[in-house]
Design a protein around this motif. Sequence first.
Motif, PDB file in Angstrom:
ATOM      1  N   PHE A  18       3.732  72.570 -41.112  1.00 45.20           N
ATOM      2  CA  PHE A  18       2.517  71.987 -40.542  1.00 45.20           C
ATOM      3  C   PHE A  18       2.762  70.553 -40.050  1.00 45.20           C
ATOM      4  O   PHE A  18       2.372  70.193 -38.943  1.00 45.20           O
ATOM      5  CB  PHE A  18       1.371  72.036 -41.568  1.00 45.20           C
ATOM      6  CG  PHE A  18       0.742  73.399 -41.688  1.00 45.20           C
ATOM      7  CD1 PHE A  18       1.463  74.474 -42.186  1.00 45.20           C
ATOM      8  CD2 PHE A  18      -0.569  73.636 -41.287  1.00 45.20           C
ATOM      9  CE1 PHE A  18       0.900  75.751 -42.280  1.00 45.20           C
ATOM     10  CE2 PHE A  18      -1.152  74.905 -41.378  1.00 45.20           C
ATOM     11  CZ  PHE A  18      -0.417  75.957 -41.881  1.00 45.20           C
ATOM     12  N   SER A  52       8.333  75.573 -46.780  1.00 37.24           N
ATOM     13  CA  SER A  52       8.949  75.925 -45.490  1.00 37.24           C
ATOM     14  C   SER A  52      10.462  76.065 -45.564  1.00 37.24           C
ATOM     15  O   SER A  52      11.089  76.442 -44.580  1.00 37.24           O
ATOM     16  CB  SER A  52       8.604  74.845 -44.456  1.00 37.24           C
ATOM     17  OG  SER A  52       7.222  74.590 -44.446  1.00 37.24           O
ATOM     18  N   TYR A  68      -5.338  86.088 -35.919  1.00 39.22           N
ATOM     19  CA  TYR A  68      -4.006  85.746 -36.420  1.00 39.22           C
ATOM     20  C   TYR A  68      -2.950  86.668 -35.808  1.00 39.22           C
ATOM     21  O   TYR A  68      -1.821  86.242 -35.532  1.00 39.22           O
ATOM     22  CB  TYR A  68      -3.950  85.823 -37.955  1.00 39.22           C
ATOM     23  CG  TYR A  68      -4.665  84.672 -38.639  1.00 39.22           C
ATOM     24  CD1 TYR A  68      -4.077  83.406 -38.697  1.00 39.22           C
ATOM     25  CD2 TYR A  68      -5.917  84.844 -39.209  1.00 39.22           C
ATOM     26  CE1 TYR A  68      -4.737  82.348 -39.307  1.00 39.22           C
ATOM     27  CE2 TYR A  68      -6.572  83.803 -39.829  1.00 39.22           C
ATOM     28  CZ  TYR A  68      -5.982  82.545 -39.877  1.00 39.22           C
ATOM     29  OH  TYR A  68      -6.633  81.502 -40.478  1.00 39.22           O
ATOM     30  N   TYR A 353       2.196  78.222 -52.645  1.00 35.88           N
ATOM     31  CA  TYR A 353       1.293  78.393 -51.509  1.00 35.88           C
ATOM     32  C   TYR A 353       0.157  77.375 -51.619  1.00 35.88           C
ATOM     33  O   TYR A 353      -0.258  77.021 -52.725  1.00 35.88           O
ATOM     34  CB  TYR A 353       0.584  79.763 -51.549  1.00 35.88           C
ATOM     35  CG  TYR A 353       1.391  81.006 -51.285  1.00 35.88           C
ATOM     36  CD1 TYR A 353       2.710  80.982 -50.883  1.00 35.88           C
ATOM     37  CD2 TYR A 353       0.776  82.249 -51.436  1.00 35.88           C
ATOM     38  CE1 TYR A 353       3.404  82.171 -50.641  1.00 35.88           C
ATOM     39  CE2 TYR A 353       1.457  83.432 -51.194  1.00 35.88           C
ATOM     40  CZ  TYR A 353       2.779  83.379 -50.804  1.00 35.88           C
ATOM     41  OH  TYR A 353       3.439  84.557 -50.573  1.00 35.88           O
ATOM     42  N   PHE A 361      -6.163  79.030 -42.603  1.00 33.24           N
ATOM     43  CA  PHE A 361      -5.625  77.678 -42.690  1.00 33.24           C
ATOM     44  C   PHE A 361      -6.790  76.695 -42.739  1.00 33.24           C
ATOM     45  O   PHE A 361      -7.925  77.021 -42.344  1.00 33.24           O
ATOM     46  CB  PHE A 361      -4.748  77.353 -41.466  1.00 33.24           C
ATOM     47  CG  PHE A 361      -3.615  78.327 -41.248  1.00 33.24           C
ATOM     48  CD1 PHE A 361      -3.095  79.069 -42.301  1.00 33.24           C
ATOM     49  CD2 PHE A 361      -3.051  78.490 -39.987  1.00 33.24           C
ATOM     50  CE1 PHE A 361      -2.037  79.960 -42.104  1.00 33.24           C
ATOM     51  CE2 PHE A 361      -1.998  79.380 -39.778  1.00 33.24           C
ATOM     52  CZ  PHE A 361      -1.507  80.110 -40.836  1.00 33.24           C
ATOM     53  N   THR A 376      -3.414  72.075 -43.673  1.00 32.88           N
ATOM     54  CA  THR A 376      -2.763  72.789 -44.761  1.00 32.88           C
ATOM     55  C   THR A 376      -3.388  74.180 -44.917  1.00 32.88           C
ATOM     56  O   THR A 376      -3.921  74.731 -43.970  1.00 32.88           O
ATOM     57  CB  THR A 376      -2.815  71.949 -46.068  1.00 32.88           C
ATOM     58  OG1 THR A 376      -1.986  72.566 -47.048  1.00 32.88           O
ATOM     59  CG2 THR A 376      -4.231  71.797 -46.612  1.00 32.88           C
ATOM     60  N   GLY A 378      -1.766  77.024 -45.749  1.00 33.63           N
ATOM     61  CA  GLY A 378      -0.873  78.049 -45.174  1.00 33.63           C
ATOM     62  C   GLY A 378      -1.037  79.427 -45.807  1.00 33.63           C
ATOM     63  O   GLY A 378      -0.703  80.440 -45.201  1.00 33.63           O
ATOM     64  N   HIS A 381       1.336  82.535 -45.394  1.00 35.82           N
ATOM     65  CA  HIS A 381       1.705  83.217 -44.139  1.00 35.82           C
ATOM     66  C   HIS A 381       1.897  82.245 -42.978  1.00 35.82           C
ATOM     67  O   HIS A 381       1.899  82.647 -41.809  1.00 35.82           O
ATOM     68  CB  HIS A 381       0.680  84.310 -43.796  1.00 35.82           C
ATOM     69  CG  HIS A 381      -0.703  83.808 -43.478  1.00 35.82           C
ATOM     70  ND1 HIS A 381      -1.128  83.646 -42.195  1.00 35.82           N
ATOM     71  CD2 HIS A 381      -1.732  83.424 -44.266  1.00 35.82           C
ATOM     72  CE1 HIS A 381      -2.391  83.196 -42.207  1.00 35.82           C
ATOM     73  NE2 HIS A 381      -2.768  83.052 -43.458  1.00 35.82           N
ATOM     74  N   GLY A 382       2.129  80.966 -43.291  1.00 34.91           N
ATOM     75  CA  GLY A 382       2.165  79.965 -42.221  1.00 34.91           C
ATOM     76  C   GLY A 382       3.494  79.814 -41.498  1.00 34.91           C
ATOM     77  O   GLY A 382       3.531  79.279 -40.391  1.00 34.91           O
ATOM     78  N   TYR A 383       4.596  80.247 -42.117  1.00 40.15           N
ATOM     79  CA  TYR A 383       5.898  79.902 -41.551  1.00 40.15           C
ATOM     80  C   TYR A 383       6.102  80.431 -40.135  1.00 40.15           C
ATOM     81  O   TYR A 383       6.586  79.726 -39.244  1.00 40.15           O
ATOM     82  CB  TYR A 383       7.040  80.392 -42.457  1.00 40.15           C
ATOM     83  CG  TYR A 383       8.362  79.930 -41.902  1.00 40.15           C
ATOM     84  CD1 TYR A 383       8.860  78.674 -42.208  1.00 40.15           C
ATOM     85  CD2 TYR A 383       9.078  80.722 -40.996  1.00 40.15           C
ATOM     86  CE1 TYR A 383      10.044  78.216 -41.644  1.00 40.15           C
ATOM     87  CE2 TYR A 383      10.255  80.261 -40.419  1.00 40.15           C
ATOM     88  CZ  TYR A 383      10.731  79.011 -40.752  1.00 40.15           C
ATOM     89  OH  TYR A 383      11.887  78.553 -40.174  1.00 40.15           O
ATOM     90  N   ILE A 389       2.061  76.365 -34.141  1.00 42.57           N
ATOM     91  CA  ILE A 389       0.954  75.800 -34.927  1.00 42.57           C
ATOM     92  C   ILE A 389       0.760  74.302 -34.664  1.00 42.57           C
ATOM     93  O   ILE A 389      -0.364  73.794 -34.701  1.00 42.57           O
ATOM     94  CB  ILE A 389       1.128  76.101 -36.452  1.00 42.57           C
ATOM     95  CG1 ILE A 389      -0.199  75.899 -37.200  1.00 42.57           C
ATOM     96  CG2 ILE A 389       2.217  75.270 -37.081  1.00 42.57           C
ATOM     97  CD1 ILE A 389      -1.259  76.887 -36.885  1.00 42.57           C
ATOM     98  N   TRP A 409     -10.777  77.710 -39.416  1.00 45.72           N
ATOM     99  CA  TRP A 409     -10.000  76.555 -39.885  1.00 45.72           C
ATOM    100  C   TRP A 409     -10.883  75.368 -40.287  1.00 45.72           C
ATOM    101  O   TRP A 409     -10.367  74.331 -40.718  1.00 45.72           O
ATOM    102  CB  TRP A 409      -9.021  76.105 -38.792  1.00 45.72           C
ATOM    103  CG  TRP A 409      -7.957  77.133 -38.495  1.00 45.72           C
ATOM    104  CD1 TRP A 409      -7.678  78.263 -39.217  1.00 45.72           C
ATOM    105  CD2 TRP A 409      -7.013  77.123 -37.412  1.00 45.72           C
ATOM    106  NE1 TRP A 409      -6.644  78.953 -38.654  1.00 45.72           N
ATOM    107  CE2 TRP A 409      -6.204  78.288 -37.545  1.00 45.72           C
ATOM    108  CE3 TRP A 409      -6.769  76.258 -36.345  1.00 45.72           C
ATOM    109  CZ2 TRP A 409      -5.178  78.590 -36.644  1.00 45.72           C
ATOM    110  CZ3 TRP A 409      -5.741  76.564 -35.458  1.00 45.72           C
ATOM    111  CH2 TRP A 409      -4.960  77.721 -35.611  1.00 45.72           C
TER     112      TRP A 409
END
Length: 444
Positions: A18, A52, A68, A353, A361, A376, A378, A381-383, A389, A409
């Motif tokens: 992020f 990450s 998503y 997480y 998010f 923040t 995530g 599943h944010g990677y 992003i 968000w």
Amino acid sequence: MPLSPPPSTILITGSGVFGLSTALALTQNPTYARTRILLLDRSPFPAPDGASIDSSRIIRADYSDRAYAALASAAQRAWRETALGADGRYAESGLVLVAKRGELGEAYVRGSLENVRALDADHGAEEEVQELSDRESIEKVVGTGGGSGDWGYVNRGSGWADAEAGMRYLWQRVQDTGRVEFIHAEVTQLVREGKKKVIGVRVKDGSVLKADLVVLAAGAWTGGLVDLRGRATATGQVLTYVDLTAAEQERLSRMPVLLNMTTGLFIIPPKNRVLKVARHAYGYLNPTRIRDPDDRRRRSDGSLISVSLPRTAVDDPKLWVPREGEDACRAALREMIPWLADRPFARSRLCWYSDTPRGDFLITYHPEFENLFIATGGSGHGYKFLPVIGECIVKCISGECPEEFKDKWAWPKDPVEDVVTQDGSRGGRPGLILEQELRKGSRL
Ligand SMILES: Cc1cc2nc3c(=O)[nH]c(=O)nc-3n(C[C@H](O)[C@H](O)[C@H](O)COP(=O)(O)OP(=O)(O)OC[C@H]3O[C@@H](n4cnc5c(N)ncnc54)[C@H](O)[C@@H]3O)c2cc1C
């Protein structure tokens, strides 16, 4: 509220997906051409315990949520088609997404199948997705002699990334801009003028760094710097690693990622002779008493509050996952690759997480504090969104949040009692307390 004129200094706390992607996107946006950009992290890059940084992360557009799925599909194209995914940083191994019929996770897989079919139809790639209607067909596609679940599908257009290598690539790109000042320092608190106006951060040696806009992108640690109770919480997830011989790696070189949405357990194909077995679950909580970072209630007890915060090998080098989690990974290994059933785990890790109630998010201005932006949540599943992003975050900073994510968000008006991510993708049991589980048993 977006600042006008644009801030002369933006300070980002956290150099994970992020924070780092935000820094890059700021350098690419003409609005911020004159803005000084500071990027702080408590660890030298790459942070060994950051979410990450790891051997691998699944890259999939396989989401039951349409917004998503579409954003992930755009990210996936970048992994596939740009230099980010080159030199072994991205592998399109395919993803077998399964569940147990009639149990948790099945609805997620069905929704996801519908979304990827629609996305593939848009791109003329219908043949990439194939439904797997029983265990036999799952095992055939997995090709390891094992399998998982009894229904699901394979998406040959999904894969996985070498997470650390992807982050290193992006970090170099940020360095090359010459616009971002990397600072190795741990933020201990926000600095405010009066009650509401954030003017910078205080770091561990007591010094203060000032900025017109502070972006908190400290992943699962963010709740220690601003009160996120009822909106986001840190949950510890179990990772285990198996060492392989070169011949064993070769034997598994064509396997897809296998992810069971009922149990949350998954295996990612090996690299550098290491195989990862992990669980995408409700995770462990690590309740910690801290001073209320928002400093609202001035009580004689110093306004202590309890929040779940990460406990990692950086804090405690001997940390090993609780027996409960190791046993779950063992069962997955036995089921998914039976010929490795009893191979000892060479390493384990708790990875944290930043979880939100719906897995959305949290990318928004803080509603109470001026000049404070949060990036923040995530939620495990944010990677995969690494290539896209940052631009989304900068749009939100500029007051132009993508329409389909405006509500998702936003700062939730009403906090929930206990944050438990209910996006239908989690296995395990909610509410496990790390300390209690460690006391019940752990290898060390
Ligand atoms: C086990 C696991 C498996 C996952 N699997 C996948 C997957 O398969 N696919 C996928 O897309 N996503 C996956 N994710 C999710 C994804 O990795 C995260 O959503 C993403 O990496 C979060 O990035 P971040 O920048 O918010 O947090 P982080 O990467 O944790 O970055 C936060 C940074 O803030 C720094 N920091 C913290 N506190 C301070 C402070 N006080 N001062 C200064 N710096 C500070 C930390 O050192 C860290 O570098 C997984 C996550 C985990 C943990």
